[in-house]
Design a protein around this motif. Structure first.
Motif, PDB file in Angstrom:
ATOM      1  N   GLU A  59      37.112  41.270  39.011  1.00  0.00           N
ATOM      2  CA  GLU A  59      36.285  41.364  39.939  1.00  0.00           C
ATOM      3  C   GLU A  59      37.108  41.619  41.329  1.00  0.00           C
ATOM      4  O   GLU A  59      36.648  42.400  42.126  1.00  0.00           O
ATOM      5  CB  GLU A  59      35.673  40.165  40.061  1.00  0.00           C
ATOM      6  CG  GLU A  59      34.301  40.284  41.083  1.00  0.00           C
ATOM      7  CD  GLU A  59      33.154  41.265  40.711  1.00  0.00           C
ATOM      8  OE1 GLU A  59      32.792  41.970  41.716  1.00  0.00           O
ATOM      9  OE2 GLU A  59      33.064  41.717  39.483  1.00  0.00           O
ATOM     10  N   ASP A  60      38.077  40.794  41.705  1.00  0.00           N
ATOM     11  CA  ASP A  60      38.735  41.083  42.839  1.00  0.00           C
ATOM     12  C   ASP A  60      39.455  42.380  42.974  1.00  0.00           C
ATOM     13  O   ASP A  60      39.491  42.698  43.976  1.00  0.00           O
ATOM     14  CB  ASP A  60      39.972  39.901  42.999  1.00  0.00           C
ATOM     15  CG  ASP A  60      39.485  38.671  43.170  1.00  0.00           C
ATOM     16  OD1 ASP A  60      38.066  38.389  43.731  1.00  0.00           O
ATOM     17  OD2 ASP A  60      40.298  37.456  43.152  1.00  0.00           O
ATOM     18  N   ASP A  61      39.915  42.842  41.879  1.00  0.00           N
ATOM     19  CA  ASP A  61      40.486  44.065  42.216  1.00  0.00           C
ATOM     20  C   ASP A  61      39.578  45.430  42.388  1.00  0.00           C
ATOM     21  O   ASP A  61      39.951  46.206  43.124  1.00  0.00           O
ATOM     22  CB  ASP A  61      41.257  44.656  40.916  1.00  0.00           C
ATOM     23  CG  ASP A  61      42.293  43.774  40.673  1.00  0.00           C
ATOM     24  OD1 ASP A  61      42.932  43.077  41.443  1.00  0.00           O
ATOM     25  OD2 ASP A  61      42.764  43.759  39.193  1.00  0.00           O
ATOM     26  N   ARG A  62      38.220  44.985  42.082  1.00  0.00           N
ATOM     27  CA  ARG A  62      37.284  46.156  42.409  1.00  0.00           C
ATOM     28  C   ARG A  62      36.553  45.821  43.650  1.00  0.00           C
ATOM     29  O   ARG A  62      35.644  46.541  44.256  1.00  0.00           O
ATOM     30  CB  ARG A  62      36.049  46.066  41.319  1.00  0.00           C
ATOM     31  CG  ARG A  62      36.578  46.770  40.114  1.00  0.00           C
ATOM     32  CD  ARG A  62      35.371  46.711  38.929  1.00  0.00           C
ATOM     33  NE  ARG A  62      34.694  45.390  39.015  1.00  0.00           N
ATOM     34  CZ  ARG A  62      34.286  44.958  37.922  1.00  0.00           C
ATOM     35  NH1 ARG A  62      34.669  45.263  36.867  1.00  0.00           N
ATOM     36  NH2 ARG A  62      33.755  43.489  37.969  1.00  0.00           N
ATOM     37  N   ASN A  63      36.891  44.876  44.339  1.00  0.00           N
ATOM     38  CA  ASN A  63      36.194  44.351  45.666  1.00  0.00           C
ATOM     39  C   ASN A  63      36.768  45.531  46.673  1.00  0.00           C
ATOM     40  O   ASN A  63      37.959  45.241  47.070  1.00  0.00           O
ATOM     41  CB  ASN A  63      36.401  42.887  46.072  1.00  0.00           C
ATOM     42  CG  ASN A  63      35.882  42.724  47.357  1.00  0.00           C
ATOM     43  OD1 ASN A  63      35.156  43.294  47.900  1.00  0.00           O
ATOM     44  ND2 ASN A  63      35.664  41.271  47.316  1.00  0.00           N
ATOM     45  N   PRO A  64      36.040  46.140  47.500  1.00  0.00           N
ATOM     46  CA  PRO A  64      36.479  47.352  48.474  1.00  0.00           C
ATOM     47  C   PRO A  64      37.121  46.413  49.694  1.00  0.00           C
ATOM     48  O   PRO A  64      37.751  47.050  50.655  1.00  0.00           O
ATOM     49  CB  PRO A  64      35.248  48.110  48.805  1.00  0.00           C
ATOM     50  CG  PRO A  64      34.321  47.271  48.465  1.00  0.00           C
ATOM     51  CD  PRO A  64      34.597  46.154  47.111  1.00  0.00           C
ATOM     52  N   PHE A  65      36.566  45.301  49.941  1.00  0.00           N
ATOM     53  CA  PHE A  65      36.971  44.448  50.997  1.00  0.00           C
ATOM     54  C   PHE A  65      38.104  43.631  50.941  1.00  0.00           C
ATOM     55  O   PHE A  65      38.860  42.813  51.762  1.00  0.00           O
ATOM     56  CB  PHE A  65      35.760  43.355  51.659  1.00  0.00           C
ATOM     57  CG  PHE A  65      34.460  44.260  51.666  1.00  0.00           C
ATOM     58  CD1 PHE A  65      34.553  45.147  52.743  1.00  0.00           C
ATOM     59  CD2 PHE A  65      33.424  44.382  50.671  1.00  0.00           C
ATOM     60  CE1 PHE A  65      33.049  45.884  53.009  1.00  0.00           C
ATOM     61  CE2 PHE A  65      32.357  44.934  50.968  1.00  0.00           C
ATOM     62  CZ  PHE A  65      32.344  45.693  52.295  1.00  0.00           C
TER      63      PHE A  65
END
Length: 68
Positions: A59-65
């Motif tokens: 999930e962190d890898d897909r977070n744009p922020f």
């Protein structure tokens, strides 16, 4: 404080934990009802819980922020 009220709060916490939730805060308020004619106490239980879904790293890898 009435032990029965505390037992009920513990039961609610156990139910949440058995469902996979992590209880992070519990608040118990005991009071006499202004609407009831008897002196029996009433209680309000407020529980705060969290539960993660999915793989946190993915999930962190897909977070744009997220700063990489």
């Amino acid at each position: 404080m009435d032990e029965e009220i505390l037992d009920d709060q513990r039961e609610l916490v156990a139910l949440l934990e058995s469902a996979g939730w992590d209880v992070t805060d519990a608040e118990l308020t005991v009071y006499e009802s202004p609407w009831a004619d008897d002196d029996s106490p009433e209680a309000t239980v407020t529980l705060t819980a969290r539960k993660g879904y999915g793989d946190d790293d993915e999930e962190d890898d897909r977070n744009p922020f997220r700063v990489k």
